[in-house]
Design an enzyme around this catalytic site. Sequence first.
Site, short mmCIF file in Angstrom:
data_model
loop_
_atom_site.label_atom_id
_atom_site.label_comp_id
_atom_site.label_asym_id
_atom_site.label_seq_id
_atom_site.Cartn_x
_atom_site.Cartn_y
_atom_site.Cartn_z
N ASN A 1 34.62 52.50 27.98
CA ASN A 1 34.11 51.13 27.88
C ASN A 1 32.82 50.99 28.67
O ASN A 1 32.64 51.61 29.71
CB ASN A 1 35.16 50.13 28.36
N PHE B 1 31.32 43.65 32.82
CA PHE B 1 31.83 42.40 33.42
C PHE B 1 31.61 41.17 32.54
O PHE B 1 31.09 40.14 33.01
CB PHE B 1 31.17 42.14 34.79
N SER C 1 32.62 49.80 39.34
CA SER C 1 32.41 49.85 37.90
C SER C 1 31.13 50.63 37.60
O SER C 1 30.09 50.40 38.23
CB SER C 1 32.27 48.44 37.32
N ASN D 1 29.44 50.29 34.94
CA ASN D 1 28.72 49.58 33.88
C ASN D 1 27.84 48.43 34.38
O ASN D 1 27.25 47.72 33.59
CB ASN D 1 29.73 49.04 32.86
N THR D 2 27.77 48.24 35.70
CA THR D 2 26.86 47.27 36.30
C THR D 2 25.86 48.04 37.15
O THR D 2 26.25 48.66 38.13
CB THR D 2 27.62 46.25 37.16
N LYS E 1 38.29 48.56 45.54
CA LYS E 1 38.48 49.46 44.38
C LYS E 1 37.35 50.46 44.34
O LYS E 1 36.17 50.09 44.32
CB LYS E 1 38.53 48.67 43.08
N ASN F 1 38.78 53.55 39.67
CA ASN F 1 38.13 52.98 38.51
C ASN F 1 37.95 54.06 37.44
O ASN F 1 38.42 55.19 37.59
CB ASN F 1 36.77 52.39 38.93
#
Length: 358
Positions: A116, A120, A183, A185-186, A221, A250
């Site tokens: 993915n 967010f 994450s 993805n940021t 996390k 994660n």
Amino acid sequence: MNPVSTLDTLYRWMLRPYLFGLDAESAHRLTLSMLSAMPPFSILKDRPELGVKLWGMEFSNPVGLAAGMDKDAVAVSGWQTLGFGFAELGTITPLPQPGNEAPRIWRIRERRALINSLGFPSEGMEAVARRIERVRKAGVAIRLGLNFGPNKDTQVTGVAADYAALMARMGALADFVVINVSSPNTPGLRNWQSPEKMREIFDAMRERGGETARRVPLLLKIAPDLERDDLFRICDTALELKLDGIVACNSTIARDAVGISSPHPGGLSGQPLKIRARELIRDIFAHTGGKIPIVGVGGIASAEDAWLHIRAGASMVELYTGLIYEGPALVARIKAGLADLLRRGGFRSISEVVGIDR
């Protein structure tokens, strides 16, 4: 037949073939829509030996929903009905944001994995807070963890303030809070896993959150792709800051390390992450001497998977991708399997098993 068994039969014979015919994000949205319509059925009480006490709270069982599945807290009663001991909701951001452009979720069916690059997507803290307030008033009993992250367009100088704002608005609604700095993805988010940046975040949260920030357990996390020296520095800082736990871990961007080749961007979750997650749990437990509770996440799709994460050092576990491939009865099967493994091993509780493989 109980509601979960009925739903599982329906899932295997009808829903899964249909959902897997859709693109992954459409299937995700439809699943949440169905679960959100479920009332919080009275379910059988969990076996006493599955109970876990952490942070002065009782959890009926150690199996939780991982963050990412229910980002906006739309299906809380559904998670209770499926038998989870707790649900980690989010990632929640201060302001609404759409996340990255679609397509942004892909299945790797042969490896029971997902990739993915959601970034967010969130309705924002005000909308999610109001929804959780309604859920609390309705008497839903499941323990709730809230996973916080900054908005994508927040400048570096404002990231700690984003976490502090989330704590001030939503901390009182949480049984525990998870700070997501891992994450993939940021852009730039994983830089906040450094000890200096961690201190900045938690100092801001405790200052703005006041008494709530001192009362609500705060967890961090982390990513699975850390070098061991970096991991140990994070552990030392977590102990120094008196954090209440570490969520490990994660999704991964180290595809080669878990034997996955894919052109799609983003973090990988599911079965290929299982061994790496367990190694991370074991390293954290050993380095901290078991002084900080670990919530183990990554690749759990059976009772044995959960059992081995717990033996490595996890006090509780979470799953998400496994639910997609195995169906809604997975939680009940894991709990039954854990109870059987406890009995066969001569253990009286989950806590007796935590970290015994160290």
